[in-house]
Design an enzyme around this catalytic site. Sequence first.
Site, PDB file in Angstrom:
ATOM      1  N   SER A  16       0.769  -1.343   0.167  1.00 21.81           N
ATOM      2  CA  SER A  16      -0.021  -0.079  -0.120  1.00 21.81           C
ATOM      3  C   SER A  16       1.050   1.109  -0.123  1.00 21.81           C
ATOM      4  O   SER A  16       1.944   1.362  -0.501  1.00 21.81           O
ATOM      5  CB  SER A  16      -1.035  -0.311   1.262  1.00 21.81           C
ATOM      6  N   HIS A  54      -7.863  -0.924  -0.417  1.00 27.40           N
ATOM      7  CA  HIS A  54      -8.077  -1.890  -0.787  1.00 27.40           C
ATOM      8  C   HIS A  54      -8.868  -2.610  -1.196  1.00 27.40           C
ATOM      9  O   HIS A  54      -9.002  -3.648  -1.829  1.00 27.40           O
ATOM     10  CB  HIS A  54      -7.624  -2.516  -0.535  1.00 27.40           C
TER      11      HIS A  54
END
Length: 214
Positions: free
Chosen positions: A86, A193
């Site tokens: 991320s 996500h």
Amino acid sequence: MSIAFLFPGQGSQFPGMLHQLLDHPEVERTLDEVSSVLRSDVCGFDSEEALESTVSVQLALLTSGVATARALIEQGTLPFVVCGLSVGAFAAAVVADVLSLEDAVKLVKLRAERMIKLYPTGYGLSAIIGLNESQVLSIVQAVATDHEPVFLANINAPLQIVIAGSDAGMERMLEQARRQGAGRLNGSMFPFHRTVPCSSRWPTCCNIVSLRYD
């Protein structure tokens, strides 16, 4: 022996993280660079209160990752490969010398600010520890509904699974997981996500940065 530098995403932050970095010239240089771009002392972003904001969290993680990596490299520890989860991908890109730290700071700040604006209230993210992927997935399938969705978002490790979705759905999910002996890591107010409903009123924002390729 090959060395990899791994840069974590949100959930790994903790109060005082920037104040506990190595006492090293490269760390000081990194802190100064980031503060210069932000026009604010980045060390103020690691207080317990500041870390309630995803903007502070993401910038603190970027800064700590780059600073630590630079110090290690300066001391002779050279990575064969770098990768990040991320927001950790931005630190990895800086260390790989394909993205400048200045551009990374600007992008991460914009990314975090857009997340706050784009995602609706009532959604979030949590990491479950102690259950494997199939166990978590079976609970997701049992508790998720169209109105209160829950999704399996990331597999951080065999026994560390991230879920995202509606607050109500995740609370039911976590209740079931705890009954099976699971624990919980840091959560987030934003369902990273995972696809969730968001307002079309917010325009897509693109920034042009300089990427370096050899």
